[in-house]
Design a protein around this motif. Structure first.
Motif, PDB file in Angstrom:
ATOM      1  N   LEU A  47       0.835  -1.195   0.000  1.00 31.73           N
ATOM      2  CA  LEU A  47       0.000   0.000   0.000  1.00 31.73           C
ATOM      3  C   LEU A  47       0.871   1.246   0.000  1.00 31.73           C
ATOM      4  CD1 LEU A  47      -2.272  -1.374   2.798  1.00 31.73           C
ATOM      5  CD2 LEU A  47      -3.079  -0.880   0.508  1.00 31.73           C
ATOM      6  N   ARG A  48       0.380   2.308  -0.634  1.00 33.28           N
ATOM      7  CA  ARG A  48       1.063   3.605  -0.654  1.00 33.28           C
ATOM      8  C   ARG A  48       0.105   4.635  -0.079  1.00 33.28           C
ATOM      9  NH1 ARG A  48       0.636   7.721  -4.074  1.00 33.28           N
ATOM     10  NH2 ARG A  48      -0.385   6.465  -5.649  1.00 33.28           N
ATOM     11  N   PRO A  49       0.600   5.539   0.746  1.00 34.63           N
ATOM     12  CA  PRO A  49      -0.282   6.586   1.268  1.00 34.63           C
ATOM     13  C   PRO A  49      -0.954   7.345   0.124  1.00 34.63           C
ATOM     14  CG  PRO A  49       1.842   6.666   2.364  1.00 34.63           C
ATOM     15  CD  PRO A  49       1.977   5.687   1.237  1.00 34.63           C
ATOM     16  N   GLU A  50      -2.152   7.822   0.380  1.00 40.48           N
ATOM     17  CA  GLU A  50      -2.928   8.509  -0.660  1.00 40.48           C
ATOM     18  C   GLU A  50      -2.207   9.708  -1.254  1.00 40.48           C
ATOM     19  OE1 GLU A  50      -7.096   9.084   0.815  1.00 40.48           O
ATOM     20  OE2 GLU A  50      -6.109   8.203   2.559  1.00 40.48           O
ATOM     21  N   GLY A  51      -1.536  10.481  -0.438  1.00 39.48           N
ATOM     22  CA  GLY A  51      -0.859  11.677  -0.918  1.00 39.48           C
ATOM     23  C   GLY A  51       0.568  11.423  -1.363  1.00 39.48           C
ATOM     24  N   GLY A  52       0.971  10.158  -1.450  1.00 38.75           N
ATOM     25  CA  GLY A  52       2.335   9.804  -1.806  1.00 38.75           C
ATOM     26  C   GLY A  52       3.143   9.507  -0.562  1.00 38.75           C
ATOM     27  N   MET A  76     -10.822  13.425  -1.803  1.00 36.13           N
ATOM     28  CA  MET A  76     -10.913  14.869  -1.625  1.00 36.13           C
ATOM     29  C   MET A  76      -9.796  15.364  -0.706  1.00 36.13           C
ATOM     30  SD  MET A  76     -12.290  17.532   0.625  1.00 36.13           S
ATOM     31  CE  MET A  76     -13.056  16.511   1.803  1.00 36.13           C
ATOM     32  N   TRP A  77      -9.566  14.685   0.407  1.00 38.90           N
ATOM     33  CA  TRP A  77      -8.508  15.102   1.334  1.00 38.90           C
ATOM     34  C   TRP A  77      -7.126  14.940   0.712  1.00 38.90           C
ATOM     35  CZ3 TRP A  77      -9.414  18.443   4.719  1.00 38.90           C
ATOM     36  CH2 TRP A  77     -10.617  18.476   5.413  1.00 38.90           C
ATOM     37  N   ALA A  78      -6.944  13.928  -0.145  1.00 41.60           N
ATOM     38  CA  ALA A  78      -5.660  13.777  -0.834  1.00 41.60           C
ATOM     39  C   ALA A  78      -5.417  14.948  -1.782  1.00 41.60           C
ATOM     40  CB  ALA A  78      -5.630  12.454  -1.593  1.00 41.60           C
ATOM     41  N   ARG A  79      -6.484  15.380  -2.483  1.00 37.99           N
ATOM     42  CA  ARG A  79      -6.342  16.544  -3.374  1.00 37.99           C
ATOM     43  C   ARG A  79      -6.025  17.800  -2.569  1.00 37.99           C
ATOM     44  NH1 ARG A  79     -10.911  14.193  -5.858  1.00 37.99           N
ATOM     45  NH2 ARG A  79     -12.258  15.771  -4.894  1.00 37.99           N
ATOM     46  N   VAL A  80      -6.660  17.970  -1.417  1.00 42.15           N
ATOM     47  CA  VAL A  80      -6.389  19.126  -0.560  1.00 42.15           C
ATOM     48  C   VAL A  80      -4.936  19.102  -0.082  1.00 42.15           C
ATOM     49  CG1 VAL A  80      -6.914  20.175   1.689  1.00 42.15           C
ATOM     50  CG2 VAL A  80      -8.769  19.467   0.179  1.00 42.15           C
ATOM     51  N   ALA A  81      -4.463  17.925   0.317  1.00 46.81           N
ATOM     52  CA  ALA A  81      -3.076  17.804   0.791  1.00 46.81           C
ATOM     53  C   ALA A  81      -2.092  18.154  -0.318  1.00 46.81           C
ATOM     54  CB  ALA A  81      -2.820  16.393   1.314  1.00 46.81           C
ATOM     55  N   ARG A  82      -2.354  17.698  -1.539  1.00 51.41           N
ATOM     56  CA  ARG A  82      -1.476  18.020  -2.670  1.00 51.41           C
ATOM     57  C   ARG A  82      -1.505  19.518  -2.967  1.00 51.41           C
ATOM     58  NH1 ARG A  82      -3.198  13.037  -4.621  1.00 51.41           N
ATOM     59  NH2 ARG A  82      -4.898  13.967  -5.792  1.00 51.41           N
ATOM     60  N   GLY A  89       5.174  25.306  -1.889  1.00 55.30           N
ATOM     61  CA  GLY A  89       6.359  25.160  -2.726  1.00 55.30           C
ATOM     62  C   GLY A  89       7.071  23.828  -2.548  1.00 55.30           C
ATOM     63  N   GLU A  90       6.416  22.879  -1.894  1.00 53.37           N
ATOM     64  CA  GLU A  90       7.045  21.568  -1.669  1.00 53.37           C
ATOM     65  C   GLU A  90       7.014  20.701  -2.918  1.00 53.37           C
ATOM     66  OE1 GLU A  90       4.980  19.934   1.677  1.00 53.37           O
ATOM     67  OE2 GLU A  90       5.634  21.535   3.013  1.00 53.37           O
ATOM     68  N   ILE A  91       6.005  20.890  -3.756  1.00 53.45           N
ATOM     69  CA  ILE A  91       5.920  20.167  -5.019  1.00 53.45           C
ATOM     70  C   ILE A  91       5.515  21.135  -6.107  1.00 53.45           C
ATOM     71  CG2 ILE A  91       5.320  17.946  -3.984  1.00 53.45           C
ATOM     72  CD1 ILE A  91       2.412  18.464  -4.698  1.00 53.45           C
ATOM     73  N   LEU A  92       5.776  20.752  -7.351  1.00 58.57           N
ATOM     74  CA  LEU A  92       5.391  21.614  -8.487  1.00 58.57           C
ATOM     75  C   LEU A  92       4.004  21.309  -8.942  1.00 58.57           C
ATOM     76  CD1 LEU A  92       8.692  21.544 -10.514  1.00 58.57           C
ATOM     77  CD2 LEU A  92       7.871  23.316  -8.979  1.00 58.57           C
TER      78      LEU A  92
END
Length: 92
Positions: A47-52, A76-82, A89-92
């Protein structure tokens, strides 16, 4: 030369029947974590966490699919976290 037809062990048949598909959002009941099913290897579910993040393994009996409402909420919460990570600025 005769060939013997072997039948799979009943436990193996049950495991294949209840196996979650790759990409399914699921809950690891033992660790109380949600993740995406990435693979099935050596008798474990990866398994991989939803947000990576770092994958982990779980026993197939400990992994349950999320119901439709839980799955929609989790996505929805994974999209919010991304989005939050992107705004910091942690990810592009």
């Amino acid at each position: 030369m005769t060939s013997r037809r072997t039948t799979p062990h009943p436990d193996r048949v049950e495991l294949e029947r209840t196996r979650l598909p790759v990409g399914q959002l699921a809950r690891d009941m033992r660790l109380e974590r949600r993740g995406i099913v990435m693979d099935h290897q050596d008798g474990y579910v990866w398994l991989r966490p939803e947000g990576g993040g770092t994958e982990w393994t779980a026993r197939p009996g400990d992994v349950k699919p999320l119901n439709v409402r839980e799955e929609a909420e989790a996505r929805m919460w994974a999209r919010v976290a991304r989005a939050n990570a992107r705004s910091r600025g942690e990810i592009l």
